[in-house]
Design an enzyme around this catalytic site. Structure first.
Site, short mmCIF file in Angstrom:
data_model
loop_
_atom_site.label_atom_id
_atom_site.label_comp_id
_atom_site.label_asym_id
_atom_site.label_seq_id
_atom_site.Cartn_x
_atom_site.Cartn_y
_atom_site.Cartn_z
CE LYS A 1 -4.26 -1.82 0.52
NZ LYS A 1 -4.24 -2.99 1.37
CD GLU B 1 -10.77 3.72 1.40
OE1 GLU B 1 -9.98 2.82 1.05
OE2 GLU B 1 -10.72 4.87 0.92
CB SER C 1 0.04 -8.24 -1.29
OG SER C 1 -0.75 -9.11 -0.49
C1 LIG Z 1 -5.07 -4.15 1.14
C2 LIG Z 1 -4.34 -5.41 0.92
C3 LIG Z 1 -4.67 -6.29 -0.12
C4 LIG Z 1 -5.86 -6.09 -1.03
O1 LIG Z 1 -5.84 -4.90 -1.78
P1 LIG Z 1 -5.53 -4.88 -3.33
O2 LIG Z 1 -5.82 -3.49 -3.72
O3 LIG Z 1 -6.42 -5.87 -3.99
O4 LIG Z 1 -4.10 -5.23 -3.50
C5 LIG Z 1 -3.89 -7.41 -0.32
N1 LIG Z 1 -2.85 -7.68 0.49
C6 LIG Z 1 -2.50 -6.87 1.52
C7 LIG Z 1 -1.34 -7.24 2.36
C8 LIG Z 1 -3.24 -5.72 1.77
O5 LIG Z 1 -2.90 -4.92 2.78
#
Ligand SMILES: *Cc1c(COP(=O)(O)O)cnc(C)c1O
Length: 387
Positions: free
Chosen positions: A86, A108, A372
């Site tokens: 993020k 948000e 992610s």
């Molecule tokens: C917010 C988040 C997601 C999902 O958001 P996307 O916009 O689909 O990437 C996935 N993995 C993590 C670790 C997150 O914090």
């Protein structure tokens, strides 16, 4: 492709009062993109503050646990400052806010990851910050609520509707409409009205650019498959964007949830308008948005970015579902085999790999998974539920 549209999807379904701000943002982004000084400041912050480039890591023991001998690489977005992808987008949008002379950020948050990343860049740039969060999410992600407060942000509990991300988004839009002259709304995923889906994708595309070069370096070839979880869709588009014109299979993994429900917007939803854009969403026969459910708070959203809707219809990306239990099993597997605790969101992508690559050995499967985020935040959520 017409302005702000991905095929039929996308657009700007917003109140009249927001149009000047969307136009202002679009113009600021166009000028920033063409400005070498903007790009070099962004690159410098990504390198020195966020910690990029993140490595790709060959997960040998995890790979060996799969029947078909695929080689699985992890793009380590969990190693970024604040522990997820993020921050890539938040640094870029904070620079845009400063360029537009806006000194206040609103956001948000569901899992709290985007709220933490927004509070972080607000501190970095000396901006005021208000984060809206559903009451239910505040309870299940309390460590992130404390982090945001430590960083100087005001966290506002949202008590309407299902008291989760969808309702927090409505409140944030209300704040933005009211304070639009001084305030920039940092949207945390590839969702919302044009130009947000494009801006967020572009700021996250650094993931794919790095990973593509790193895979060529490590393997002397491109991966056969790229896998990412899909909530709103930003980490997935961030990595997919570098491979769209390659002969590479792309897999987006949605939250299949449990008997209580799911968040499999593309697999199970139908097109409609939510939060400013036309895209797939979970809705009932009367067009009422259905509540989403997932053990991973970051996937618990009834909508999805319009570009994913386009890629689904075009058949370029295949979208799959993974349920809570399989995500938990993959979470445990990566922790124990590799010493890496993945975010529950990322564990959905890993669970898909465990399922899809369990067949007979096939030559040359090199799989790139976008990890992610890291899973420290999920310690409470998985307590007593791991296999
Ligand atoms: C917010 C988040 C997601 C999902 O958001 P996307 O916009 O689909 O990437 C996935 N993995 C993590 C670790 C997150 O914090």
């Amino acid at each position: 492709m017409s302005r702000g549209r991905f095929g039929a999807y996308g657009g700007q379904f917003v109140p009249e009062t927001l149009m000047p701000s969307l136009l202002e943002l679009e113009a600021a982004y166009a000028s920033a993109r063409a400005d070498a000084a903007f790009q070099s400041e962004l690159d410098s912050l990504l390198a020195r503050y966020v910690g990029r480039p993140t490595p790709v890591y060959l997960a040998s023991r995890f790979s060996a646990s799969l029947a078909n001998e695929a080689r699985v690489y992890l793009k380590r977005e969990d190693l970024n400052h604040t522990g997820a992808h993020k921050i890539n987008n938040c640094v870029g949008q904070a620079l845009l806010a400063r360029r537009m002379d806006k000194r206040r950020l609103v956001a948000e948050t569901g899992a709290g990851q985007h709220g933490v990343a927004t509070a972080t860049v607000a501190a970095l740039f000396g901006m005021e910050c208000t984060v809206y969060m559903g009451e239910v999410d505040m309870a299940r992600q309390s460590p992130n609520v404390r982090r945001m407060k430590l960083l100087g942000a005001t966290v506002v509990p949202v008590t309407s509707g299902t008291r989760t991300l969808k309702d927090a988004t409505n409140e944030t839009i209300r704040d933005w409409v009211t304070n639009v002259r001084t305030t920039h709304y940092i949207i945390g995923s590839t969702v919302g009205p044009h130009p947000y889906p494009t801006i967020v994708r572009d700021f996250q595309s650094v993931i794919g650019r790095e990973a593509r070069a790193q895979m060529l370096e490590a393997e002397g070839r491109l991966p056969s498959d790229v896998v990412a979880c899909v909530g709103g869709g930003s980490n997935a588009l961030g990595i997919f964007s570098a491979f769209l014109t390659d002969d590479v299979r792309l897999h987006g993994v949605e939250a299949g949830g449990s008997r209580d429900g799911d968040a499999a917007t593309l697999s199970r939803g139908t097109p409609g308008v939510l939060h400013g854009a036309f895209s797939y969403l979970l809705q009932d026969d009367d067009g009422q948005v259905s509540p989403a459910h997932s053990i991973a708070a970051g996937l618990d959203y009834p909508g999805v970015g319009p570009e994913h809707s386009f890629l689904k219809d075009a058949g370029r990306v295949s979208y799959q579902r993974v349920n809570d239990d399989d995500a938990l099993a993959a979470f445990a597997s990566l922790a124990r085999l590799e010493g890496i605790i993945p975010a529950l969101e990322s564990a959905h992508a890993l669970a898909f790999v465990r399922r899809a690559f369990s067949g007979a050995p096939s030559e040359g499967r090199v799989v790139l998974v976008n990890l992610s985020g890291r899973g420290d935040k999920d310690a409470d959520a998985v307590e007593g539920r791991l296999p």
